[in-house]
Design a protein around this motif. Structure first.
Motif, PDB file in Angstrom:
ATOM      1  N   PRO A   1       9.877  60.634  51.283  1.00 46.42           N
ATOM      2  CA  PRO A   1      10.733  59.910  52.074  1.00 46.42           C
ATOM      3  C   PRO A   1      11.944  59.904  50.908  1.00 46.42           C
ATOM      4  N   GLY A   2      13.548  59.840  52.314  1.00 46.87           N
ATOM      5  CA  GLY A   2      14.329  60.388  51.198  1.00 46.87           C
ATOM      6  C   GLY A   2      16.184  60.256  51.920  1.00 46.87           C
ATOM      7  N   LEU A   3      16.352  61.044  51.443  1.00 38.48           N
ATOM      8  CA  LEU A   3      17.957  60.868  52.330  1.00 38.48           C
ATOM      9  C   LEU A   3      18.524  62.135  52.430  1.00 38.48           C
TER      10      LEU A   3
ATOM     11  N   ILE B   1       4.946  49.069  56.237  1.00 42.42           N
ATOM     12  CA  ILE B   1       4.298  50.324  56.420  1.00 42.42           C
ATOM     13  C   ILE B   1       3.651  50.687  54.973  1.00 42.42           C
TER      14      ILE B   1
ATOM     15  N   CYS C   1      14.022  51.980  50.592  1.00 42.97           N
ATOM     16  CA  CYS C   1      12.974  52.486  51.396  1.00 42.97           C
ATOM     17  C   CYS C   1      12.735  53.667  51.281  1.00 42.97           C
ATOM     18  N   ASP C   2      13.199  54.586  50.745  1.00 44.40           N
ATOM     19  CA  ASP C   2      12.303  56.289  50.417  1.00 44.40           C
ATOM     20  C   ASP C   2      11.400  55.350  48.429  1.00 44.40           C
TER      21      ASP C   2
ATOM     22  N   VAL D   1      14.547  58.995  55.783  1.00 48.26           N
ATOM     23  CA  VAL D   1      13.706  59.167  56.245  1.00 48.26           C
ATOM     24  C   VAL D   1      12.371  57.906  55.063  1.00 48.26           C
ATOM     25  N   SER D   2      11.953  57.021  56.103  1.00 49.26           N
ATOM     26  CA  SER D   2      10.828  56.081  55.335  1.00 49.26           C
ATOM     27  C   SER D   2      10.006  55.642  56.160  1.00 49.26           C
TER      28      SER D   2
ATOM     29  N   ILE E   1      12.182  55.471  60.908  1.00 48.97           N
ATOM     30  CA  ILE E   1      11.587  54.329  59.689  1.00 48.97           C
ATOM     31  C   ILE E   1      10.401  55.210  60.809  1.00 48.97           C
TER      32      ILE E   1
ATOM     33  N   SER F   1       9.694  49.114  55.975  1.00 47.36           N
ATOM     34  CA  SER F   1       9.254  50.210  55.890  1.00 47.36           C
ATOM     35  C   SER F   1       8.579  49.527  54.347  1.00 47.36           C
TER      36      SER F   1
END
Ligand SMILES: Cc1cc2nc3c(=O)[nH]c(=O)nc-3n(C[C@H](O)[C@H](O)[C@H](O)COP(=O)(O)O)c2cc1C
Ligand code: SF4
Lengths: 153, 424
Positions: free
Chosen positions: B252-254, A87, A125-126, B245-246, B320, A84
């Motif tokens: 992006p987050g949870l 990217i 990763c966020d 999601v990244s 991802i 991640s």
């Protein structure tokens, strides 16, 4: 020779487990916290204290990447190099660090201030790209911010 | 929408304190369970609920527990371990539960320990999770102080120790039996099965290893029951899942959502869709060791069976996203570099194969590949496939590669033809 403080912290590791072998990883992390890295002498002292052989300890020390068997700088910079962050452009962060510190991954600055390492996914990763300096996590890092961040150390 | 694992969390970055957790009903389930339910009752409710492991393999949690020898003649001490190693690239869901609701995990661990009559338990935490470490340590101390841990918990005659162990690193330390070796102070090579850890784990004693998210579900299931848990999902696989999601999405987050929530809803609505000017080319649905899904399949319900039907795996449920300006060859090279580095070196197809794959991808990405390399890579996807190696690491390692060769073959060929990466 292990210091009294080191012995006390290692005993706390021993109390968690039925064997001294199980305490060995925690014990090495304790010693590393005090000494920066695990030298041959440190390993021998610990082997003595835990009644294990040096080889038993070294087989473990060389497996786990968080245990250093070579000297490192005062501060460890760990840059996430997993997918991640890749990217999201960790490579420009890395290149900026290379330029600013004049060292590459796996190296230490001549003044022993920083060691620069890649690290597998830091699990944040966020907020990619991310990096750690010692115990502190830096999120959404831009190459421009690095000058400021490093000057805090 | 009910979000049992996350609905009470603070949004300001602080963890739920013990008294706050208690006000949301925390540790009341434990009290009820220890005083009114037998260990078998707990296992039965978890079994009926259909809870499946959230560590990636979806093994039914209740059945796993039911293999532990019980009663006065069972080997002792028995152990319970919360797997908080979370090192699968692209996975960051357990961090949320560890940092923001450590007591929920601890209550789940006590209930699970009671169910299998374990007297010693560990949180196996990856080294990098420093904030989580501090918070878990404090929460453990608070739980001892409040009488939820230690001897004769809440007057039930049930004793439990709980310790935090910080790992020395390496991805294989999160694999169930690699973890057992790591906790015993050995190299994190896996062990052969059988014997399974449920009968012969830590120091040869019965041991259960469960993922953080799995264990965090347990207090809610015991409190509200199996039927309630089944009602949480949109499909026949019960419960919620923490999805992530990244990649180059807007947010992006949870999010904790019902199992079976469509992937495109998570990416487009929760993660805000792709950044301006980008479209999706592929998604790894659940971490680095899952196969790519392509844009035609974005309507897939995110549950274990539906994702499997498309030839991939739900894995850890943290997606991802690969956009159309990201080079698929470069991305797979990054993934395979990770696997080549993290292979524990125990069996040859894996250590030699992952290194060969990385070298070959490196050559292709840098314009030095040959067209025959694609067949050689493909051969490695089955040489490292299920049944050919000692543990599940290698089959996972080739999942993104095999699907990339299938869906993005033209990109590989362009690299070889043009003798450089067309994306650079
Ligand atoms: C290479 C490898 C790494 C793994 N790492 C983790 C991990 O970090 N955390 C985790 O919960 N499970 C991990 N697993 C899965 C564990 O082996 C095990 O299935 C899981 O912890 C069981 O918990 P569950 O039944 O609650 O899902 C890994 C598996 C493999 C093959
Ligand atoms: S498959 Fe890979 S990680 Fe698993 S035992 Fe073999 S070498 Fe080690």
């Amino acid at each position: 020779m292990l210091s009294d403080e080191e012995k006390k912290e290692i005993r706390a590791e021993q109390e968690m487990f039925p064997t001294n072998q199980a305490a060995s990883i925690g014990a090495m992390l304790v010693l590393q916290k005090h000494r920066g890295w695990i030298s041959d002498d440190t390993l021998a002292d610990l082997a003595d204290f835990l009644q294990l052989t040096v080889d038993e300890l070294d087989s473990v020390a060389t497996f786990y990447d968080k245990i250093f068997r070579k000297p490192v700088g005062d501060h460890i910079i760990r840059v996430c190099d997993s997918v991640s962050c890749w990217i999201m452009g960790y490579e420009s962060l890395r290149d900026q660090l290379y330029q600013q510190l004049q060292i590459k991954f796996g190296e230490t600055t001549p003044d022993h201030k920083f060691t620069l390492l890649p690290n597998v996914c830091l699990g944040d990763c966020d907020h990619a790209p991310v990096m750690m300096i010692d115990d502190r996590l830096y999120r959404n890092v831009t190459p421009e911010e690095l000058v400021q961040i490093l000057s805090d150390y | 929408m009910e979000r049992p694992l996350t609905q009470d969390l603070h949004t300001d970055g602080t963890p739920l304190a013990l008294d706050e957790y208690e006000r949301t009903g925390g540790y009341q389930t434990l009290r009820k369970a220890l005083l009114e339910m037998s260990p078998q009752d707990i296992t039965n409710v978890v079994k009926q609920s259909g809870l499946a492991g959230r560590g990636g393999a979806a093994f039914p949690t209740g059945s796993k527990w039911s293999f532990v020898p019980m009663g006065p003649d069972a080997p002792r001490p028995k152990y319970l371990v919360a797997n908080a190693d979370e090192m699968e690239p692209g996975t960051f869901k357990d961090r949320l539960l560890l940092e923001y609701n450590p007591h929920q995990l601890i209550e789940g661990m006590i209930l699970a320990s009671y169910a299998i009559e374990a007297s010693v338990s560990f949180v196996f935490l990856r080294w990098e999770y420093k904030v989580a470490g501090e918070r878990i340590e404090r929460a453990i101390a608070e739980a001892y102080q409040a009488g939820y841990l230690g001897k004769n918990i809440l007057g039930s005659k049930f004793d439990l120790e709980l310790h935090l162990h910080v790992s020395g690193g390496r991805y294989m330390a999160g694999e169930e039996t690699g973890l057992l070796n790591a906790l015993e102070g050995k190299r994190a090579n896996p062990r052969s099965k059988p014997p399974f850890p449920q009968t012969s784990g830590l120091w040869g004693k019965p041991t259960i290893v469960n993922n953080v998210e799995t264990l965090s579900n347990v207090p809610h299931i015991i409190d509200k029951g199996a039927a309630w848990f089944q009602g949480l999902s949109l499909t026949d696989e019960p419960g919620t899942k923490i999805f992530g999601v990244s990649g180059k999405v807007n947010h992006p987050g949870l999010w904790e959502l019902p199992l079976g929530t469509p992937m495109q809803e998570i990416i487009n609505e929760y993660a805000g869709g792709m950044r301006q000017g980008l479209t999706i080319r592929g998604v790894l649905p659940g971490g680095a060791s899952t196969d790519f899904l392509t844009p035609e399949n974005l309507n897939v319900p995110m549950d274990f069976k539906s994702v499997q039907k498309l030839g991939s795996r739900l894995g850890t449920g943290t997606m991802i996203v690969m956009d159309d300006k990201t080079c698929p060859v470069g991305m797979v090279l990054n993934l395979e570099h990770f696997f080549a580095q993290e292979s524990c070196g125990w069996c040859t197809p894996c250590w030699a194969g992952t290194q060969y794959i990385e070298r070959t991808l490196h050559a292709i990405e840098n314009g030095e590949g040959q067209i025959e390399d694609l067949d050689r890579l493909e051969a490695h996807t089955w040489k490292l496939g299920p049944g050919n190696t000692y543990c599940a690491f290698a089959p996972g390692a080739v999942e993104p590669l095999q699907s990339a060769l299938k869906y993005y073959r033209a990109d590989f060929e362009e690299h070889i033809k043009q003798k450089h990466c067309p994306w650079r």
